[in-house]
Motif scaffolding. Structure first.
Motif, PDB file in Angstrom:
ATOM      1  N   ASP A  45       4.280  26.914 -18.335  1.00  0.00           N
ATOM      2  CA  ASP A  45       4.941  28.189 -18.067  1.00  0.00           C
ATOM      3  C   ASP A  45       5.893  28.477 -19.219  1.00  0.00           C
ATOM      4  OD1 ASP A  45       6.211  30.378 -17.108  1.00  0.00           O
ATOM      5  OD2 ASP A  45       6.891  29.474 -15.229  1.00  0.00           O
ATOM      6  N   PHE A  47       8.526  30.313 -19.435  1.00  0.00           N
ATOM      7  CA  PHE A  47       9.925  30.258 -19.031  1.00  0.00           C
ATOM      8  C   PHE A  47      10.405  28.817 -18.876  1.00  0.00           C
ATOM      9  CE2 PHE A  47      13.178  30.346 -15.609  1.00  0.00           C
ATOM     10  CZ  PHE A  47      14.144  31.080 -16.287  1.00  0.00           C
ATOM     11  N   ALA A  50      10.793  27.330 -22.228  1.00  0.00           N
ATOM     12  CA  ALA A  50      12.014  27.799 -22.874  1.00  0.00           C
ATOM     13  C   ALA A  50      13.230  27.036 -22.356  1.00  0.00           C
ATOM     14  CB  ALA A  50      12.181  29.298 -22.637  1.00  0.00           C
ATOM     15  N   ASN A  72      12.695  31.997 -27.531  1.00  0.00           N
ATOM     16  CA  ASN A  72      13.090  31.460 -26.230  1.00  0.00           C
ATOM     17  C   ASN A  72      14.299  32.201 -25.644  1.00  0.00           C
ATOM     18  OD1 ASN A  72      11.089  29.443 -26.102  1.00  0.00           O
ATOM     19  ND2 ASN A  72      12.295  28.097 -27.435  1.00  0.00           N
ATOM     20  N   LEU A  75      13.104  35.438 -24.194  1.00  0.00           N
ATOM     21  CA  LEU A  75      12.360  35.225 -22.957  1.00  0.00           C
ATOM     22  C   LEU A  75      13.306  34.994 -21.775  1.00  0.00           C
ATOM     23  CD1 LEU A  75       9.718  34.767 -21.423  1.00  0.00           C
ATOM     24  CD2 LEU A  75       9.783  32.373 -22.162  1.00  0.00           C
ATOM     25  N   VAL A  76      14.280  34.089 -21.934  1.00  0.00           N
ATOM     26  CA  VAL A  76      15.215  33.807 -20.847  1.00  0.00           C
ATOM     27  C   VAL A  76      16.106  35.017 -20.576  1.00  0.00           C
ATOM     28  CG1 VAL A  76      17.053  32.273 -20.050  1.00  0.00           C
ATOM     29  CG2 VAL A  76      15.172  31.355 -21.404  1.00  0.00           C
ATOM     30  N   ARG A  78      15.290  38.138 -20.959  1.00  0.00           N
ATOM     31  CA  ARG A  78      14.509  39.146 -20.246  1.00  0.00           C
ATOM     32  C   ARG A  78      14.433  38.818 -18.755  1.00  0.00           C
ATOM     33  NH1 ARG A  78       9.880  38.402 -22.518  1.00  0.00           N
ATOM     34  NH2 ARG A  78      10.349  39.711 -24.320  1.00  0.00           N
ATOM     35  N   VAL A  79      14.224  37.543 -18.443  1.00  0.00           N
ATOM     36  CA  VAL A  79      14.157  37.132 -17.041  1.00  0.00           C
ATOM     37  C   VAL A  79      15.517  37.309 -16.361  1.00  0.00           C
ATOM     38  CG1 VAL A  79      13.747  35.197 -15.479  1.00  0.00           C
ATOM     39  CG2 VAL A  79      12.268  35.536 -17.461  1.00  0.00           C
ATOM     40  N   LEU A  85      18.412  34.633 -12.851  1.00  0.00           N
ATOM     41  CA  LEU A  85      18.026  33.258 -13.161  1.00  0.00           C
ATOM     42  C   LEU A  85      18.180  32.374 -11.929  1.00  0.00           C
ATOM     43  CD1 LEU A  85      19.772  32.850 -16.642  1.00  0.00           C
ATOM     44  CD2 LEU A  85      17.373  33.380 -16.183  1.00  0.00           C
ATOM     45  N   ALA A  89      18.087  27.152 -13.908  1.00  0.00           N
ATOM     46  CA  ALA A  89      18.223  27.825 -15.197  1.00  0.00           C
ATOM     47  C   ALA A  89      19.684  28.114 -15.510  1.00  0.00           C
ATOM     48  CB  ALA A  89      17.408  29.116 -15.189  1.00  0.00           C
TER      49      ALA A  89
END
Length: 723
Positions: A45, A47, A50, A72, A75-76, A78-79, A85, A89
């Motif tokens: 995955d 995420f 990352a 990375n 990506l984090v 954006r989530v 999170l 995370a």
């Protein structure tokens, strides 16, 4: 051998196929889902990869030109900004940021997208606080971290370990740039066992160095609640808001997460900050006025593992259930949620937890200031309905508790200066009538001046609403005095949650200032509105309260109504107003007589001046001479008119114009009595009494000596005299 092996494998395959054939469809689906998850984990995955990168990256790794880092991070980020999170995370990214493995620039960037989807692990916050002592983090970054902690405070899964390092957090209170945020965090974490003498001394020394900063005074006030003997500093009864809202950096992201998760995953965040997602309008709307749902602190989810029994408020559904669990109930994380539950308010009123009232006042004061004082006046209909519901709920809460909140009182004093008199008028005036007794030294500036400007430039209906509001305010003050003051003595607290000692003499001064202020409003208001009967009715409501302050409420104070109210009422054209004036004068006489008798018996110095007695006697003599003795406009009376003017008026016998036979208010009754061919004067009086004029009847029976007479209608057998 090989053949046997082949047979065995064939048998096993057949057996496996037969098991699949008899398995359910649900089991097959579960196997497929498990296989899909296994393949996904094998491929990796992005995420998860990352997060693994940030957990394993070594200190000193360069950031400039590092494409892997940027990929990375994006990506984090954006989530975090879209869905929020998860707790794991949050832990990984917070530890990576605060450790400064790749410099302070990435630390600030990471802190800005740490949006929790569910909860924040308290261990992550504890580790983040521990990094503050390293000394490598810039002050601005430390401030950003503390602001983040305050923003997500109510989503932290437990606070036990944070309270365990209370002393460590307290050590940062001397840092001038960090002190406002540290004091706020300490305020949220403080329990009785947290208060120590050396901490009180440290705050007092800091207050001497930095001045009377609101954030220091708020923390000291909380310490004083738990240990009054330690905090000898005299704290003001009303402290302006010392803790600001720190969620501006994460506000847009929190709104996005709330919309993405449809208010389910991030419900605790939205309740904590009062956020409401908006789409088109750029104008500020009522974001803080939605009452949080009743839910205990997230740490209560872990209470099942403890030895003590904890019962959350959201589990309460009946009053017997409240009584059974009264000593094991846990207050909710969002104190604003108490406003939506009568059972929760019953519990709050029973426990009398001062810290809980402080938390509720802080939340309430912030919501009122943010949404009514600091926002645009242009509001949509939806926002207005939301504000209406919020204020109605606040009103019902205050009526349930039978006292107002100190934060509401402070808000009203500021709001009156910017209020236009029409926005949410019934609710604002309702809240205004709930404020506790205001000292006479500041009541004019806080209350009278802004109300006077609105009153004299407003409509008739607003004038009536203000008089009614002030009448309700006076009734609550007098009721408080009659119920509590006589039990507790003279030196008592007017608001158990807003300490303010006031003696009986100071209380009477405040009441007198209020009565005199309403007298000025009533006098000018009647002139502006042409003695309108509706306004006069509300004014007489107020003086029906004033005339009975001694006998009905036990307050040794008598204040007469002004001449600007007395004479317009006596000469009013409607009989109800004149009848009510007679009742008011009757009650004034009862109160003055009782006060004089009690003063002679107990030899107490009542707050009734000689001037008050003279005013009453003057009014009484004038009423008897006007209504009964037909001596209007004669020399020596209060109202004298030149005889030449009376002749020019061509009114026959003008001195009889306002007696009970000829008074414009009772003219209809006199004609009705005349048409019934009644002749005797006593019959006419009984006729008036039978029409429901009880005030007139009580006034005549108490203030006029009636002699038996058989005179003809319009003439008396002998001249009655006032007693």
């Amino acid at each position: 051998m090989a053949k046997a092996s082949n047979l065995t494998r064939t048998d096993l395959d057949s057996s496996f196929e037969s098991q699949l054939s008899v398995s359910s469809r649900t089991s097959n689906r579960s196997l497929r889902v498990a296989e899909k998850e296994r393949r996904k984990n094998q491929t990796g995955d992005p995420f998860v990869l990352a997060l693994n990168y940030f957990s394993e990256v070594e200190a000193g790794t360069p950031c400039a030109g590092n494409d892997v880092l940027e990929r990375n991070l994006v990506l984090v980020e954006r989530v975090g900004l879209s869905r929020g999170l998860p707790p794991e995370a949050i832990s990984v990214m917070l530890d990576y940021a605060m450790s400064l493995r790749m410099g302070g620039v990435t630390c600030v960037r990471v802190l800005k997208f740490l949006i929790p989807a569910t909860v924040v692990p308290q261990e992550a916050v504890v580790r983040g606080v521990s990094w503050l002592c390293v000394g490598k983090i810039a002050i601005s970054t430390q401030v950003l971290f503390l602001r983040w902690v305050l923003t997500v405070f109510d989503t932290i899964d437990s606070k036990d370990h944070l309270r365990a390092i209370y002393g460590f957090i307290f050590s940062f209170v001397t840092e001038e740039n960090l002190s406002p945020y540290i004091c706020h965090l300490l305020y949220l974490l403080t329990r009785r066992e947290s208060v120590r003498p050396f901490r009180v001394r440290k705050l007092l020394d800091l207050q001497t160095k930095m001045g009377r900063q609101p954030f220091l005074l708020h923390l000291l006030s909380l310490y004083k609640v738990f240990y009054p003997e330690l905090v000898t500093l005299a704290l003001p009864s009303r402290i302006r808001s010392g803790f600001k809202n720190h969620n501006s950096t994460w506000k847009v992201a929190l709104c996005a997460v709330q919309k993405r998760n449809n208010g389910q995953v991030s419900s605790d965040i939205s309740r904590s900050l009062g956020l409401k997602y908006k789409t088109n309008s750029r104008k500020r709307k009522f974001h803080h006025l939605e009452l949080p749902s009743l839910s205990s602190s997230i740490q209560s989810n872990f209470s099942s593992s403890r030895s003590r029994k904890v019962f959350s408020l959201e589990q309460l559904h009946s009053f017997p259930q409240l009584l059974d669990n009264l000593h094991c109930i846990e207050l909710p994380s969002q104190m604003g949620s108490l406003l939506g539950s009568s059972l929760a308010l019953c519990y709050l009123d029973y426990v009398q937890d001062v810290s809980a009232f402080l938390r509720l006042n802080f939340w309430l004061g912030h919501a009122l200031h943010e949404e009514f004082l600091y926002c645009s006046r242009d509001r949509s209909s939806g926002s207005s309905s939301e504000a209406l519901h919020f204020l109605n709920r606040l009103l019902s809460t205050q009526h349930f508790l039978q006292e107002g909140f100190s934060s509401t009182e402070g808000f009203l004093y500021k709001f009156l200066n910017v209020w236009d008199g029409s926005l949410l008028r019934p609710q604002i005036l309702g809240l205004l009538s709930d404020i506790p007794v205001v000292p006479s030294s500041c009541i004019s500036q806080l209350l009278f001046e802004p109300l006077m400007q609105l009153f004299f430039t407003s409509t008739l209906f607003f004038k009536c609403s203000v008089i009614d509001c002030l009448n309700n305010m006076l009734l609550k003050w007098l009721t408080w005095h009659s119920v509590y003051a006589l039990e507790d003595g003279l030196d008592i607290s007017l608001n158990s949650h807003t300490p303010m000692n006031m003696t009986l003499s100071s209380f009477m001064d405040s009441v007198m200032e209020l009565v005199r202020f309403v007298g000025r409003l009533a006098t000018v208001g009647l002139q502006l509105e042409g003695c309108h009967s509706l306004l006069l009715s509300f004014i007489l409501d107020f003086y029906e309260t004033v005339c009975d302050m001694f006998l009905k409420y036990g307050l040794p104070l008598v204040v007469m109504l002004p001449a600007g109210v007395f004479y317009p009422t006596l000469f009013a054209t409607d009989p109800v107003s004149v009848d009510r004036l007679c009742y008011i004068m009757y009650r004034y006489k009862k109160n003055l007589t009782s006060a004089k008798c009690q003063q002679q018996e107990t030899k107490q110095a009542f707050h009734i001046s000689r001037q008050t007695s003279l005013e009453f006697n003057h009014y009484l003599l004038f009423m008897v001479s006007c209504l009964w003795n037909s001596k209007m406009f004669l020399p020596g009376m209060a109202i004298e008119v030149d005889q030449e003017l009376l002749v020019l008026s061509k009114v026959p016998e003008p001195w009889k114009s306002f007696d009970l036979n000829h008074h414009p208010a009772f003219l209809g009754c006199a004609l009705d009595f005349h048409h019934k061919a009644a002749k005797q004067w006593n019959w006419y009086m009984e006729f008036l009494f039978s029409q429901g004029f009880q005030g007139l009847q009580q006034f005549v029976q108490s203030s006029i000596k009636r002699r038996s007479a058989a005179g003809i209608s319009g003439q008396r057998g002998s001249q009655p005299t006032s007693r």
